[in-house]
Enzyme design. Structure first.
Site, PDB file in Angstrom:
ATOM      1  N   GLU A  10      48.672  39.024  27.929  1.00  0.00           N
ATOM      2  CA  GLU A  10      47.501  39.472  27.330  1.00  0.00           C
ATOM      3  C   GLU A  10      47.957  41.448  27.784  1.00  0.00           C
ATOM      4  O   GLU A  10      47.573  42.288  26.776  1.00  0.00           O
ATOM      5  CB  GLU A  10      46.639  39.201  29.064  1.00  0.00           C
ATOM      6  N   ASP A 137      45.342  31.286  46.021  1.00  0.00           N
ATOM      7  CA  ASP A 137      47.232  31.080  45.961  1.00  0.00           C
ATOM      8  C   ASP A 137      47.578  30.466  46.763  1.00  0.00           C
ATOM      9  O   ASP A 137      48.910  29.914  46.594  1.00  0.00           O
ATOM     10  CB  ASP A 137      47.370  32.190  45.160  1.00  0.00           C
ATOM     11  N   GLN A 154      40.071  30.398  38.502  1.00  0.00           N
ATOM     12  CA  GLN A 154      39.245  28.840  37.616  1.00  0.00           C
ATOM     13  C   GLN A 154      39.387  27.897  39.523  1.00  0.00           C
ATOM     14  O   GLN A 154      38.883  27.724  40.200  1.00  0.00           O
ATOM     15  CB  GLN A 154      40.164  28.758  36.997  1.00  0.00           C
TER      16      GLN A 154
HETATM   17  C1  LIG Z   1      47.899  40.571  37.154  1.00  0.00           C
HETATM   18  C2  LIG Z   1      46.820  39.502  37.208  1.00  0.00           C
HETATM   19  C3  LIG Z   1      46.202  39.006  36.343  1.00  0.00           C
HETATM   20  C4  LIG Z   1      44.951  37.611  36.481  1.00  0.00           C
HETATM   21  N1  LIG Z   1      44.322  37.188  35.496  1.00  0.00           N
HETATM   22  C5  LIG Z   1      43.959  35.741  35.580  1.00  0.00           C
HETATM   23  C6  LIG Z   1      42.105  35.574  35.166  1.00  0.00           C
HETATM   24  O1  LIG Z   1      42.347  35.807  34.827  1.00  0.00           O
HETATM   25  N2  LIG Z   1      41.810  34.924  35.017  1.00  0.00           N
HETATM   26  C7  LIG Z   1      42.663  33.961  36.703  1.00  0.00           C
HETATM   27  O2  LIG Z   1      41.532  32.650  36.257  1.00  0.00           O
HETATM   28  N3  LIG Z   1      43.474  34.426  37.412  1.00  0.00           N
HETATM   29  C8  LIG Z   1      43.939  35.286  37.266  1.00  0.00           C
HETATM   30  N4  LIG Z   1      44.897  36.033  37.955  1.00  0.00           N
HETATM   31  C9  LIG Z   1      45.329  35.060  39.316  1.00  0.00           C
HETATM   32  C10 LIG Z   1      44.306  35.523  40.018  1.00  0.00           C
HETATM   33  O3  LIG Z   1      43.846  36.763  40.414  1.00  0.00           O
HETATM   34  C11 LIG Z   1      44.749  35.088  41.895  1.00  0.00           C
HETATM   35  O4  LIG Z   1      44.766  33.322  41.633  1.00  0.00           O
HETATM   36  C12 LIG Z   1      42.997  34.779  42.951  1.00  0.00           C
HETATM   37  O5  LIG Z   1      42.928  36.014  43.222  1.00  0.00           O
HETATM   38  C13 LIG Z   1      43.765  34.013  43.409  1.00  0.00           C
HETATM   39  O6  LIG Z   1      42.831  34.549  45.044  1.00  0.00           O
HETATM   40  P1  LIG Z   1      43.252  34.572  45.995  1.00  0.00           P
HETATM   41  O7  LIG Z   1      41.942  35.339  47.486  1.00  0.00           O
HETATM   42  O8  LIG Z   1      44.132  33.200  47.108  1.00  0.00           O
HETATM   43  O9  LIG Z   1      44.681  35.861  46.587  1.00  0.00           O
HETATM   44  P2  LIG Z   1      44.154  37.088  46.241  1.00  0.00           P
HETATM   45  O10 LIG Z   1      43.651  37.625  45.513  1.00  0.00           O
HETATM   46  O11 LIG Z   1      46.071  37.358  46.404  1.00  0.00           O
HETATM   47  O12 LIG Z   1      43.327  38.001  48.040  1.00  0.00           O
HETATM   48  C14 LIG Z   1      44.656  37.867  48.742  1.00  0.00           C
HETATM   49  C15 LIG Z   1      43.552  39.270  50.037  1.00  0.00           C
HETATM   50  O13 LIG Z   1      45.186  39.052  51.247  1.00  0.00           O
HETATM   51  C16 LIG Z   1      44.762  40.124  51.775  1.00  0.00           C
HETATM   52  N5  LIG Z   1      46.137  39.791  52.222  1.00  0.00           N
HETATM   53  C17 LIG Z   1      47.639  40.144  52.047  1.00  0.00           C
HETATM   54  N6  LIG Z   1      47.823  39.758  53.192  1.00  0.00           N
HETATM   55  C18 LIG Z   1      47.405  39.741  54.117  1.00  0.00           C
HETATM   56  C19 LIG Z   1      47.578  39.859  55.366  1.00  0.00           C
HETATM   57  N7  LIG Z   1      48.710  39.840  56.297  1.00  0.00           N
HETATM   58  N8  LIG Z   1      46.225  40.091  56.597  1.00  0.00           N
HETATM   59  C20 LIG Z   1      45.201  40.153  56.220  1.00  0.00           C
HETATM   60  N9  LIG Z   1      44.855  40.175  54.489  1.00  0.00           N
HETATM   61  C21 LIG Z   1      46.523  40.352  53.542  1.00  0.00           C
HETATM   62  C22 LIG Z   1      45.365  40.559  50.209  1.00  0.00           C
HETATM   63  O14 LIG Z   1      45.193  42.457  50.282  1.00  0.00           O
HETATM   64  C23 LIG Z   1      44.019  40.015  49.121  1.00  0.00           C
HETATM   65  O15 LIG Z   1      43.325  41.051  49.264  1.00  0.00           O
HETATM   66  C24 LIG Z   1      45.626  37.164  37.528  1.00  0.00           C
HETATM   67  C25 LIG Z   1      46.347  36.960  38.729  1.00  0.00           C
HETATM   68  C26 LIG Z   1      47.577  38.764  38.693  1.00  0.00           C
HETATM   69  C27 LIG Z   1      48.473  39.241  39.321  1.00  0.00           C
END
Ligand SMILES: Cc1cc2nc3c(=O)[nH]c(=O)nc-3n(C[C@H](O)[C@H](O)[C@H](O)COP(=O)(O)OP(=O)(O)OC[C@H]3O[C@@H](n4cnc5c(N)ncnc54)[C@H](O)[C@@H]3O)c2cc1C
Length: 312
Positions: A10, A137, A154
């Site tokens: 992308e 994740d 997703q």
């Molecule tokens: C460049 C990129 C592009 C992407 N594009 C897509 C896409 O187009 N479509 C799609 O479906 N997915 C996409 N993804 C994947 C998607 O962003 C992730 O799968 C999703 O954000 C996971 O959600 P999450 O809540 O598990 O983790 P995250 O979104 O990573 O959220 C975790 C949060 O926890 C916080 N955190 C970390 N450590 C601590 C701590 N010790 N204490 C408190 N808070 C903390 C972080 O700051 C963050 O805000 C992409 C990922 C990347 C890196």
């Protein structure tokens, strides 16, 4: 660009035109090169063969250079060096070669997969540590038989709906919900060459070019945002039942009852209620003939709609 997974592809597709636009006023547009390095012998090895022709044609059209079989050995201030000794001059290096679960997962005494994600049961309890739930994740949950979730929005969003619900239900002694995400689809942006939308784990191309781009724009510019200023709507969308086409508790309870505790579900099974997704996306799926699974237990086939923000 190091790595031709979703992110590398992308970014590579988007960057060349953007950098040319920035360089143009300085008369340097033609100096812009975007070089995509991939260790494998094929572009997007993790994506499978389905969307590859569309992606390859897009990169070609956009003038992105691809180097396959290229393993990066070192990155210096102005060069990328490959293991075969090749040096590629670079003013900017973007590393997109691989994702990992947060290292906090290492503090939980449980099995982790190669991405560092915690093994969980169908209720998203960490295997062997039932007082801990994992989502997003950090969870290696079963999406459907033989398939583990992707590290993507997703899957992250429904994982969080279910894990949140189940943790609360655990505390309250209420019924828990079995994790059951929508059918897998992807939508990859390809910059000026449009986008590519695929369905199923084989990633069969369903839309490409401008049509897929419209879908991707709707995802990234509209549907992905939760209604943060509307608390009742936010709570409604946080309900695990919302994912399965409605928040009908009876529906969900029937699903839960059909599976025993800790048992990973054996077939995709979707609730009978119509999804509340936007009608435009629903029409779009209908137009491309997306056939959605049926659940024998619930009678006639239903059109199982995919979450609108889904897509990777
Ligand atoms: C460049 C990129 C592009 C992407 N594009 C897509 C896409 O187009 N479509 C799609 O479906 N997915 C996409 N993804 C994947 C998607 O962003 C992730 O799968 C999703 O954000 C996971 O959600 P999450 O809540 O598990 O983790 P995250 O979104 O990573 O959220 C975790 C949060 O926890 C916080 N955190 C970390 N450590 C601590 C701590 N010790 N204490 C408190 N808070 C903390 C972080 O700051 C963050 O805000 C992409 C990922 C990347 C890196």
């Amino acid at each position: 660009m190091v790595g031709s997974g979703f992110t590398g592809l992308e970014m590579a597709a988007e960057l060349r035109d953007r950098l040319r636009a920035v360089a143009a006023p300085h008369g340097a547009a033609d100096e812009v090169r975007v070089v995509l390095l991939e260790r494998d012998t094929a572009i997007g090895p993790g994506l499978g063969a389905g969307p590859r022709p569309v992606i390859a044609e897009a990169l070609d059209r956009l003038g992105v250079e691809t180097v396959l079989g290229a393993t990066v050995a070192a990155v210096t201030e102005d060069t990328v060096r490959l293991t075969d000794g090749t040096r590629i001059p670079a003013r900017l290096v973007v590393w997109t070669a691989g994702m990992r679960a947060h290292p906090l997962t290492e503090q939980i005494p449980a099995a982790r997969d190669r991405l560092g994600r915690l093994a969980v049961d169908a209720y998203l309890r960490v295997d062997g540590v039932p007082q801990v739930y994992a989502a997003g994740d950090t969870a290696a949950a079963t999406a459907e038989p033989g398939r583990v979730v992707m590290q993507s929005c997703q899957h992250a969003i429904p994982l969080c709906r279910h894990a949140g619900h189940n943790a609360a239900a655990d505390l309250l002694g209420a019924p828990q919900t079995v994790f059951a995400p929508a059918p897998y689809v992807t939508c990859m942006d390809l910059g000026g060459a449009g986008a590519v939308f695929t369905t199923g784990w084989e990633r069969t191309v369903a839309l490409a070019g401008a049509e897929a781009k419209t879908l991707k724009r709707n995802i990234t510019e509209r549907w992905i945002y939760p209604p943060v200023h509307d608390a009742p709507e936010l709570m409604r969308q946080a309900d695990p039942g919302y994912v399965n086409g409605g928040s009908e508790r009876a529906d969900r309870d029937a699903l839960v009852a059909s599976r025993t505790a800790n048992q990973r579900y054996s077939q995709p099974c979707w609730g009978p209620a119509r999804s509340r997704i936007s009608s435009s996306l629903e029409r779009e799926f209908f137009r491309i003939g997306l056939r959605l699974p049926r659940c024998a237990a619930y009678g006639p086939p239903v059109r199982r709609a995919v979450r609108p923000y889904a897509m990777r």
